[in-house]
Write a protein that holds these residues in place. Structure first.
Motif, PDB file in Angstrom:
ATOM      1  N   MET A   1     -23.701  -6.559  -7.164  1.00 29.76           N
ATOM      2  CA  MET A   1     -22.402  -6.386  -6.550  1.00 29.76           C
ATOM      3  C   MET A   1     -21.322  -6.939  -7.472  1.00 29.76           C
ATOM      4  N   ALA A   2     -20.208  -6.260  -7.477  1.00 29.83           N
ATOM      5  CA  ALA A   2     -19.089  -6.714  -8.293  1.00 29.83           C
ATOM      6  C   ALA A   2     -18.389  -7.874  -7.599  1.00 29.83           C
ATOM      7  N   LYS A   3     -18.016  -8.828  -8.397  1.00 35.05           N
ATOM      8  CA  LYS A   3     -17.309  -9.994  -7.863  1.00 35.05           C
ATOM      9  C   LYS A   3     -15.834  -9.659  -7.698  1.00 35.05           C
ATOM     10  N   LYS A   4     -15.279 -10.010  -6.588  1.00 31.17           N
ATOM     11  CA  LYS A   4     -13.876  -9.734  -6.309  1.00 31.17           C
ATOM     12  C   LYS A   4     -13.022 -10.777  -7.032  1.00 31.17           C
ATOM     13  N   THR A   5     -12.159 -10.321  -7.909  1.00 31.43           N
ATOM     14  CA  THR A   5     -11.303 -11.245  -8.650  1.00 31.43           C
ATOM     15  C   THR A   5      -9.851 -10.918  -8.388  1.00 31.43           C
ATOM     16  N   GLU A   6      -9.034 -11.941  -8.475  1.00 34.53           N
ATOM     17  CA  GLU A   6      -7.603 -11.753  -8.317  1.00 34.53           C
ATOM     18  C   GLU A   6      -6.933 -12.037  -9.647  1.00 34.53           C
ATOM     19  N   SER A   7      -6.125 -11.120 -10.077  1.00 31.15           N
ATOM     20  CA  SER A   7      -5.372 -11.291 -11.311  1.00 31.15           C
ATOM     21  C   SER A   7      -4.140 -12.144 -11.033  1.00 31.15           C
ATOM     22  N   GLU A   8      -3.675 -12.835 -12.069  1.00 24.88           N
ATOM     23  CA  GLU A   8      -2.458 -13.626 -11.921  1.00 24.88           C
ATOM     24  C   GLU A   8      -1.256 -12.727 -11.647  1.00 24.88           C
ATOM     25  N   ASN A   9      -1.334 -11.469 -12.059  1.00 28.21           N
ATOM     26  CA  ASN A   9      -0.220 -10.540 -11.884  1.00 28.21           C
ATOM     27  C   ASN A   9      -0.205  -9.889 -10.503  1.00 28.21           C
ATOM     28  N   GLN A  10      -1.267 -10.031  -9.729  1.00 28.41           N
ATOM     29  CA  GLN A  10      -1.311  -9.433  -8.402  1.00 28.41           C
ATOM     30  C   GLN A  10      -0.479 -10.250  -7.433  1.00 28.41           C
ATOM     31  N   LYS A  11       0.244  -9.542  -6.590  1.00 27.71           N
ATOM     32  CA  LYS A  11       1.045 -10.199  -5.563  1.00 27.71           C
ATOM     33  C   LYS A  11       0.670  -9.601  -4.216  1.00 27.71           C
ATOM     34  N   LYS A  12       0.731 -10.399  -3.179  1.00 30.93           N
ATOM     35  CA  LYS A  12       0.459  -9.927  -1.825  1.00 30.93           C
ATOM     36  C   LYS A  12       1.778  -9.738  -1.101  1.00 30.93           C
ATOM     37  N   TYR A  13       1.798  -8.793  -0.166  1.00 33.48           N
ATOM     38  CA  TYR A  13       3.004  -8.531   0.609  1.00 33.48           C
ATOM     39  C   TYR A  13       2.650  -8.366   2.075  1.00 33.48           C
ATOM     40  N   SER A  14       3.639  -8.570   2.918  1.00 36.42           N
ATOM     41  CA  SER A  14       3.482  -8.352   4.356  1.00 36.42           C
ATOM     42  C   SER A  14       3.990  -6.957   4.676  1.00 36.42           C
ATOM     43  N   ASP A  15       3.155  -6.156   5.333  1.00 33.40           N
ATOM     44  CA  ASP A  15       3.501  -4.787   5.691  1.00 33.40           C
ATOM     45  C   ASP A  15       4.197  -4.779   7.051  1.00 33.40           C
ATOM     46  N   LEU A  16       5.499  -4.549   7.025  1.00 33.86           N
ATOM     47  CA  LEU A  16       6.298  -4.521   8.254  1.00 33.86           C
ATOM     48  C   LEU A  16       6.805  -3.109   8.540  1.00 33.86           C
ATOM     49  N   THR A  17       6.104  -2.093   8.063  1.00 28.46           N
ATOM     50  CA  THR A  17       6.582  -0.716   8.161  1.00 28.46           C
ATOM     51  C   THR A  17       6.600  -0.170   9.585  1.00 28.46           C
ATOM     52  N   THR A  18       5.880  -0.787  10.510  1.00 26.32           N
ATOM     53  CA  THR A  18       5.868  -0.289  11.887  1.00 26.32           C
ATOM     54  C   THR A  18       6.886  -1.010  12.759  1.00 26.32           C
ATOM     55  N   LYS A  19       7.587  -1.966  12.196  1.00 28.45           N
ATOM     56  CA  LYS A  19       8.522  -2.773  12.968  1.00 28.45           C
ATOM     57  C   LYS A  19       9.967  -2.310  12.772  1.00 28.45           C
TER      58      LYS A  19
ATOM     59  N   LYS B   1      13.676 -15.973  -0.243  1.00 29.88           N
ATOM     60  CA  LYS B   1      13.989 -17.108  -1.116  1.00 29.88           C
ATOM     61  C   LYS B   1      12.779 -17.966  -1.424  1.00 29.88           C
ATOM     62  N   GLU B   2      11.666 -17.763  -0.705  1.00 30.86           N
ATOM     63  CA  GLU B   2      10.411 -18.469  -0.985  1.00 30.86           C
ATOM     64  C   GLU B   2       9.466 -17.583  -1.793  1.00 30.86           C
ATOM     65  N   ASP B   3       9.973 -16.476  -2.324  1.00 29.54           N
ATOM     66  CA  ASP B   3       9.231 -15.494  -3.124  1.00 29.54           C
ATOM     67  C   ASP B   3       8.119 -14.787  -2.357  1.00 29.54           C
ATOM     68  N   LYS B   4       8.234 -14.703  -1.033  1.00 26.01           N
ATOM     69  CA  LYS B   4       7.318 -13.887  -0.238  1.00 26.01           C
ATOM     70  C   LYS B   4       7.844 -12.467  -0.287  1.00 26.01           C
ATOM     71  N   ILE B   5       6.933 -11.492  -0.250  1.00 26.70           N
ATOM     72  CA  ILE B   5       7.303 -10.086  -0.386  1.00 26.70           C
ATOM     73  C   ILE B   5       6.992  -9.348   0.914  1.00 26.70           C
ATOM     74  N   TYR B   6       7.935  -8.487   1.331  1.00 24.55           N
ATOM     75  CA  TYR B   6       7.803  -7.719   2.565  1.00 24.55           C
ATOM     76  C   TYR B   6       8.077  -6.248   2.270  1.00 24.55           C
ATOM     77  N   LEU B   7       7.327  -5.359   2.928  1.00 26.06           N
ATOM     78  CA  LEU B   7       7.536  -3.921   2.801  1.00 26.06           C
ATOM     79  C   LEU B   7       8.126  -3.409   4.105  1.00 26.06           C
ATOM     80  N   LEU B   8       9.310  -2.781   4.019  1.00 27.75           N
ATOM     81  CA  LEU B   8      10.007  -2.239   5.187  1.00 27.75           C
ATOM     82  C   LEU B   8      10.208  -0.748   5.009  1.00 27.75           C
ATOM     83  N   LYS B   9      10.178  -0.010   6.096  1.00 31.99           N
ATOM     84  CA  LYS B   9      10.420   1.427   6.068  1.00 31.99           C
ATOM     85  C   LYS B   9      11.870   1.681   6.475  1.00 31.99           C
ATOM     86  N   THR B  10      12.598   2.434   5.670  1.00 31.58           N
ATOM     87  CA  THR B  10      14.029   2.640   5.921  1.00 31.58           C
ATOM     88  C   THR B  10      14.282   3.428   7.203  1.00 31.58           C
ATOM     89  N   SER B  11      13.347   4.256   7.630  1.00 37.48           N
ATOM     90  CA  SER B  11      13.552   5.039   8.861  1.00 37.48           C
ATOM     91  C   SER B  11      13.477   4.166  10.109  1.00 37.48           C
TER      92      SER B  11
END
Length: 79
Positions: A1-19, A65-75
């Motif tokens: 099995m492949a080991k799951k690794t996280e790159s330093e360049n990967q960022k996580k975001y909160s998906d708020l597209t349904t809100k 301002k805390e460098d957290k990332i959020y995804l919003l849908k314009t509609s």
């Protein structure tokens, strides 16, 4: 099995597209429904930067301002 690794360049975001959301000065307020927003049950994002697509402006990537990332849908924006 492949080991799951996280790159330093990967960022996580909160998906708020349904809100629903709206802009209030330098803050974005996000809620599950209009009733939640009117009753004050909102997530408040203190905006540092907003990224919008060049060709298609259907999504907004918001960085707070805390460098957290959020995804919003314009509609789902309330105007």
């Amino acid at each position: 099995m492949a080991k799951k690794t996280e790159s330093e360049n990967q960022k996580k975001y909160s998906d708020l597209t349904t809100k629903m959301w709206f802009t209030d000065k330098d803050k974005i307020k996000v809620g599950e429904s209009m009733a939640d927003i009117l009753s004050g049950k909102v997530l408040i994002i203190d905006v540092k930067e907003i990224l919008v697509g060049e060709n298609y402006q259907t999504w907004k990537i918001v960085i707070d301002k805390e460098d957290k990332i959020y995804l919003l849908k314009t509609s789902r924006e309330l105007k």
